[in-house]
Design a protein around this motif. Structure first.
Motif, PDB file in Angstrom:
ATOM      1  N   ASP A  57      79.775  36.973 -27.741  1.00 20.00           N
ATOM      2  CA  ASP A  57      78.409  36.851 -28.242  1.00 20.00           C
ATOM      3  C   ASP A  57      77.869  35.446 -27.948  1.00 20.00           C
ATOM      4  O   ASP A  57      78.547  34.605 -27.349  1.00 20.00           O
ATOM      5  N   ASN A  83      70.703  40.282 -23.762  1.00 19.44           N
ATOM      6  CA  ASN A  83      70.873  40.699 -25.151  1.00 19.44           C
ATOM      7  C   ASN A  83      72.370  40.765 -25.403  1.00 19.44           C
ATOM      8  O   ASN A  83      73.063  41.648 -24.889  1.00 19.44           O
ATOM      9  N   SER A  84      72.887  39.824 -26.161  1.00 20.57           N
ATOM     10  CA  SER A  84      74.336  39.711 -26.326  1.00 20.57           C
ATOM     11  C   SER A  84      74.954  40.926 -27.019  1.00 20.57           C
ATOM     12  O   SER A  84      76.159  41.156 -26.901  1.00 20.57           O
ATOM     13  N   LYS A  85      74.129  41.741 -27.701  1.00 18.42           N
ATOM     14  CA  LYS A  85      74.662  42.912 -28.400  1.00 18.42           C
ATOM     15  C   LYS A  85      74.881  44.094 -27.458  1.00 18.42           C
ATOM     16  O   LYS A  85      75.734  44.942 -27.717  1.00 18.42           O
ATOM     17  N   THR A  86      74.095  44.157 -26.411  1.00 16.69           N
ATOM     18  CA  THR A  86      74.165  45.322 -25.520  1.00 16.69           C
ATOM     19  C   THR A  86      74.565  44.989 -24.092  1.00 16.69           C
ATOM     20  O   THR A  86      74.851  45.892 -23.304  1.00 16.69           O
TER      21      THR A  86
END
Length: 574
Positions: free
Chosen positions: A199, A425-428
């Motif tokens: 992340d 987007n570090s989440k996806t």
């Protein structure tokens, strides 16, 4: 009055015929004169009168008009050869005018924008001082890799350090002398397919650990002739060359969307815009801002040219820490760019050599979009105005920001991951593992070939055009050799680093850089309409006047003769 004999005979004959013939047998020659109201007859005196009227007005117009050549067409004394010659001359002249006007209109349709020089000079304080990003060509510190490998030898199952080791491999992947060495991984780690699940906070942590810290790279800083703490002027940034240090660049909270910002930082950057510039002069400040060394309006700007009104930085490359490099040399890479631009160091960076003092004299170039072009489509003007092209991850549109975001989107679409330095987007969007380096390179190459071509960008969907208002920092470079005995070092710095007095260490590790403006003023470019309303009428009027002598009064003549005069003659013939 004497009446001729023949007339008396005619009258007598008519009386005789009336007495002996019925009325219906009489000759009907006299009925032609009596039946003038019969509409079925071919002869119409009113029609003849209109034809004669039009002919007279036509003759009057051709003989009196100021349009060149027409008076010779109906002149009664001209021979057929002369009349034919003038007819041909008029047709050729009008055809030439029509051809030239069509060419002008076609040029306006294809390229309606004109780039020209401004008639007045622009002072340097109307644009920001160049943002300077400096990277050590060494992407990863040797001491950190040795520490990680020592930890993994003791505890090979430590996921945190194993991930950092793999991340170091990813950073060093491009053209590095340590490529084969870095490909070694602990035997119990399966790295064949998995991406790096990192992340934003972990990425920052790894970059801080692996790269050279700005406090270690920047030894001495001066701006506008005043010694400053380097940490006040430079902030760490992540680039395609690893961890770097940037001066006068927007912080992440201002540059990126969906990043937590600080009210004070936003306020400092709220008085400048890429398109409209600064809201106040160099010596005028908003009362809401407290002008101190660590809270000055951003971005910084210079009020005068010259060495002592610019930026001076002393750098330490730390040659003994070299482990992997994006180049085949030792030194620094630097880039001058706008404050709102993400630096792309691999493609556009230039080098500083250790053991040298380098002078960068900047002569800025600026292009400003005038209001007249706002009504023209971006496809025709080939640039974007403010707000026309919005980015997904970045707040400000620039040419390189668009390319970087497009590369990120297309790489994720192609490889299901992105390079560590790309906006994401570090989440996806995970960071690509080193094994996917080839896929990332192919995606970036495709983007490089098509991102800046709005007509052939179907695959990448980039459509990256330059901003209509933009500026850049072309510079001249000169350098000389550093000498340890001549360095102006503080006693505290010498006490902390006695090696700085060693001539060999200076020649192999230290570099001194000076950045300043060359002149107080420069001439900017203006992006305006090729033809404004005045230019359009002047060009068309000039062609019509050149070919046929046509003017506004010629148009009045046509209206007068073919409308007003014809109407008046029809209503009142006399």
């Amino acid at each position: 009055m004497k009446i001729s004999k023949n007339s008396r005979q005619d009258r007598g004959l008519k009386r005789y015929l009336r007495s002996i013939l019925p009325v219906d047998k009489m000759p009907q020659t006299h009925t032609v004169k009596l039946d003038r109201s019969d509409k079925n007859q071919a002869w119409n005196p009113k029609s003849d009168r209109n034809t004669e009227l039009i002919s007279n007005v036509e003759q009057s117009f051709f003989s009196q008009t100021t349009i060149h050549g027409l008076k010779y067409l109906l002149e009664p004394k001209k021979t057929r050869f002369e009349r034919g010659f003038w007819i041909l001359a008029v047709i050729c002249s009008w055809a030439f005018a029509a051809f030239m006007i069509i060419q002008v209109l076609a040029k306006w349709q294809e390229s309606p924008i004109l780039v020209s020089y401004d008639s007045t000079t622009t002072p340097i304080w109307e644009l920001p001082f160049p943002a300077l990003t400096i990277c050590n060509m060494n992407k990863v510190q040797r001491s950190r890799i040795e520490a990680i490998e020592a930890i993994l030898k003791r505890n090979a199952s430590n996921d945190f350090y194993a991930k950092e080791r793999r991340f170091a491999t990813e950073i060093c992947q491009k053209t590095t002398a340590r490529h084969s060495e870095l490909q070694r991984a602990p035997s119990n780690q399966d790295v064949s397919v998995a991406n790096l699940d990192i992340d934003g906070k972990m990425l920052q942590h790894y970059m801080n650990n692996l790269g050279q810290d700005c406090s270690q790279m920047l030894l001495r800083c001066e701006f506008k002739g005043i010694s400053r703490n380097c940490s006040e002027l430079f902030i760490p940034v992540i680039t395609d060359e690893g961890r770097c240090c940037s001066f006068n660049i927007m912080p992440e909270s201002i540059m990126f969307k969906d990043v937590e910002d600080h009210e004070e930082t936003v306020k400092l950057w709220s008085h400048w815009d890429m398109e409209t510039g600064y809201r106040f002069g160099p010596n005028e400040y908003d009362g809401e801002i407290n002008i101190t060394s660590d809270a000055e309006p951003m971005p910084r700007r210079a009020v005068a040219p010259g060495l002592h009104m610019g930026l001076s930085v002393l750098l330490d490359v730390r040659e003994q820490e070299y482990y992997c490099s994006g180049t085949e040399s030792i030194g620094f890479k630097a880039l001058l760019h706008t404050p709102a631009t993400l630096p792309e160091m691999i493609e556009y960076g230039f080098a500083f050599e250790p053991g040298s003092e380098t002078f960068l004299a900047v002569t800025p170039e600026m292009i400003h979009a005038e209001e007249q072009i706002h009504g023209i489509s971006y496809i025709k003007r080939q640039c974007y105005l403010k707000g026309e092209r919005r980015l997904k991850y970045l707040n400000h549109y620039t040419f390189l920001n668009c390319f970087m975001e497009c590369a990120s989107n297309f790489t994720f679409k192609t490889c299901d991951c992105v390079a560590y330095y790309m906006p994401r987007n570090s989440k996806t969007m995970p960071i690509c593992a080193p094994e996917r380096h080839a896929c990332v390179d192919r995606a970036i190459k495709i983007v490089q070939e098509s991102a800046f071509d709005d007509k052939h960008a179907e695959n990448t969907e980039c459509n990256c055009l330059p901003p209509c208002s933009d500026f850049s920092y072309p510079h001249e470079t000169s350098k000389s050799k550093l000498k340890a005995a001549l360095l102006n070092l503080s006693q505290d710095l010498i006490k902390a680093h006695p090696e700085f007095l060693n001539e060999s260490y200076v020649n192999h590790n230290l570099a001194l850089v000076h950045l300043h403006f060359q002149n107080l003023h420069f001439i900017r470019h203006l992006r305006s309409e090729l033809f404004g309303l005045t230019d359009f009428f002047a060009t068309i009027g000039g062609l019509l006047g050149l070919s046929m002598g046509f003017s506004v009064l010629s148009l009045v003549e046509i209206v007068y003769f073919l409308v007003l005069k014809l109407l008046c003659k029809a209503i009142k013939p006399n």
